[in-house]
Design a protein around this motif. Structure first.
Motif, PDB file in Angstrom:
ATOM      1  N   LEU A  11       1.286  -1.031   0.028  1.00  0.00           N
ATOM      2  CA  LEU A  11       0.225   0.031  -0.140  1.00  0.00           C
ATOM      3  C   LEU A  11       0.914   1.838   0.156  1.00  0.00           C
ATOM      4  CD1 LEU A  11      -2.788   1.165   0.336  1.00  0.00           C
ATOM      5  CD2 LEU A  11      -2.412   1.199   3.065  1.00  0.00           C
ATOM      6  N   ARG A  38      -0.940  -6.377 -15.342  1.00  0.00           N
ATOM      7  CA  ARG A  38      -1.536  -6.052 -14.457  1.00  0.00           C
ATOM      8  C   ARG A  38      -2.996  -6.100 -14.171  1.00  0.00           C
ATOM      9  NH1 ARG A  38      -0.846   0.227 -13.846  1.00  0.00           N
ATOM     10  NH2 ARG A  38      -1.955   1.097 -15.766  1.00  0.00           N
ATOM     11  N   ALA A  40      -6.823  -5.153 -12.812  1.00  0.00           N
ATOM     12  CA  ALA A  40      -7.621  -4.710 -11.626  1.00  0.00           C
ATOM     13  C   ALA A  40      -9.353  -5.027 -11.297  1.00  0.00           C
ATOM     14  CB  ALA A  40      -7.820  -2.870 -12.424  1.00  0.00           C
ATOM     15  N   PRO A  87      -3.856   6.493  -8.734  1.00  0.00           N
ATOM     16  CA  PRO A  87      -4.542   5.598  -7.229  1.00  0.00           C
ATOM     17  C   PRO A  87      -5.403   4.445  -9.170  1.00  0.00           C
ATOM     18  CG  PRO A  87      -5.368   7.641  -6.961  1.00  0.00           C
ATOM     19  CD  PRO A  87      -4.451   7.940  -7.913  1.00  0.00           C
ATOM     20  N   GLU A  88      -5.160   4.311  -9.812  1.00  0.00           N
ATOM     21  CA  GLU A  88      -5.584   4.196 -11.116  1.00  0.00           C
ATOM     22  C   GLU A  88      -4.507   2.579 -11.798  1.00  0.00           C
ATOM     23  OE1 GLU A  88      -5.195   7.379 -10.789  1.00  0.00           O
ATOM     24  OE2 GLU A  88      -5.142   7.885 -13.193  1.00  0.00           O
ATOM     25  N   THR A  90      -3.338   0.787  -9.541  1.00  0.00           N
ATOM     26  CA  THR A  90      -3.812  -0.339  -8.054  1.00  0.00           C
ATOM     27  C   THR A  90      -4.814  -1.118  -9.251  1.00  0.00           C
ATOM     28  OG1 THR A  90      -4.721   1.543  -6.315  1.00  0.00           O
ATOM     29  CG2 THR A  90      -5.586  -0.672  -6.781  1.00  0.00           C
ATOM     30  N   ALA A  91      -3.517  -2.065  -8.455  1.00  0.00           N
ATOM     31  CA  ALA A  91      -4.154  -3.821  -9.585  1.00  0.00           C
ATOM     32  C   ALA A  91      -3.502  -4.824  -8.497  1.00  0.00           C
ATOM     33  CB  ALA A  91      -3.875  -3.765 -10.482  1.00  0.00           C
ATOM     34  N   GLN A 116      -0.012  -7.925  -5.184  1.00  0.00           N
ATOM     35  CA  GLN A 116      -1.533  -6.803  -4.557  1.00  0.00           C
ATOM     36  C   GLN A 116      -0.427  -5.144  -4.363  1.00  0.00           C
ATOM     37  OE1 GLN A 116      -4.846  -6.641  -5.180  1.00  0.00           O
ATOM     38  NE2 GLN A 116      -4.422  -4.068  -5.172  1.00  0.00           N
ATOM     39  N   VAL A 117      -0.563  -4.292  -5.669  1.00  0.00           N
ATOM     40  CA  VAL A 117      -0.487  -3.140  -5.373  1.00  0.00           C
ATOM     41  C   VAL A 117      -1.556  -1.901  -5.018  1.00  0.00           C
ATOM     42  CG1 VAL A 117       0.704  -1.250  -6.446  1.00  0.00           C
ATOM     43  CG2 VAL A 117       1.825  -3.187  -6.713  1.00  0.00           C
ATOM     44  N   THR A 118      -1.643  -1.043  -3.834  1.00  0.00           N
ATOM     45  CA  THR A 118      -2.385  -0.531  -4.104  1.00  0.00           C
ATOM     46  C   THR A 118      -1.890   0.931  -3.823  1.00  0.00           C
ATOM     47  OG1 THR A 118      -3.548  -2.660  -2.748  1.00  0.00           O
ATOM     48  CG2 THR A 118      -5.303   0.249  -2.483  1.00  0.00           C
ATOM     49  N   VAL A 119      -2.786   1.580  -4.461  1.00  0.00           N
ATOM     50  CA  VAL A 119      -2.974   3.019  -3.848  1.00  0.00           C
ATOM     51  C   VAL A 119      -3.634   3.828  -3.895  1.00  0.00           C
ATOM     52  CG1 VAL A 119      -1.221   5.251  -6.083  1.00  0.00           C
ATOM     53  CG2 VAL A 119      -0.764   2.914  -6.495  1.00  0.00           C
ATOM     54  N   SER A 120      -3.220   4.772  -2.524  1.00  0.00           N
ATOM     55  CA  SER A 120      -4.315   5.518  -2.151  1.00  0.00           C
ATOM     56  C   SER A 120      -4.674   7.066  -2.700  1.00  0.00           C
ATOM     57  CB  SER A 120      -4.265   5.283  -0.530  1.00  0.00           C
ATOM     58  OG  SER A 120      -3.093   6.074  -0.237  1.00  0.00           O
TER      59      SER A 120
END
Length: 121
Positions: A11, A38, A40, A87-88, A90-91, A116-120
């Motif tokens: 994250l 990736r 999503a 954020p896009e 994220t995938a 998993q990669v999550t970008v807030s």
């Protein structure tokens, strides 16, 4: 048969960086072109970056060009440096190995389990 394992997901806040690694199971790694894809939620798996067997050629999806860098070494390792994350981005990120350098999903024969990669925002 090549087995691939990805590491390095997590994250991160928008604008931050992450580095992904993919380790191959055997020394024939250098026979394969490699790529990062990736996927999503609710979307198809898409090409992110690719690299030739000899590392001389790299190519990227337009959405990540200038922000992501793919590289490989001679020790069965593949990398993806991701900067200025959005954020896009994220995938679940997958590494793949294939006989030809290509953006086409179907041309990759071996896959890792994904990270998993999550970008807030």
């Amino acid at each position: 048969q090549v087995q691939l394992v990805e590491f390095g997901g997590g994250l991160v806040m928008a604008g931050g960086s992450l580095s992904l690694s993919c380790i191959a199971s055997e020394r024939t790694f250098m026979r394969y072109a490699m790529g990062w894809f990736r996927q999503a939620p609710g979307k198809e798996r898409e090409f992110v970056a690719g690299i030739s067997r000899d590392s001389m050629t790299t190519f990227y999806a337009d959405s990540v060009k200038g922000r992501f860098t793919i590289s490989r070494d001679t020790n069965e390792n593949l990398y993806l440096q991701m900067n200025s994350l959005k954020p896009e981005d994220t995938a679940v990120y997958y590494c793949g190995a294939g006989s030809h350098q290509t953006t086409r999903l179907s041309n990759y024969d071996y896959w890792g389990q994904g990270t998993q990669v999550t970008v807030s925002s």
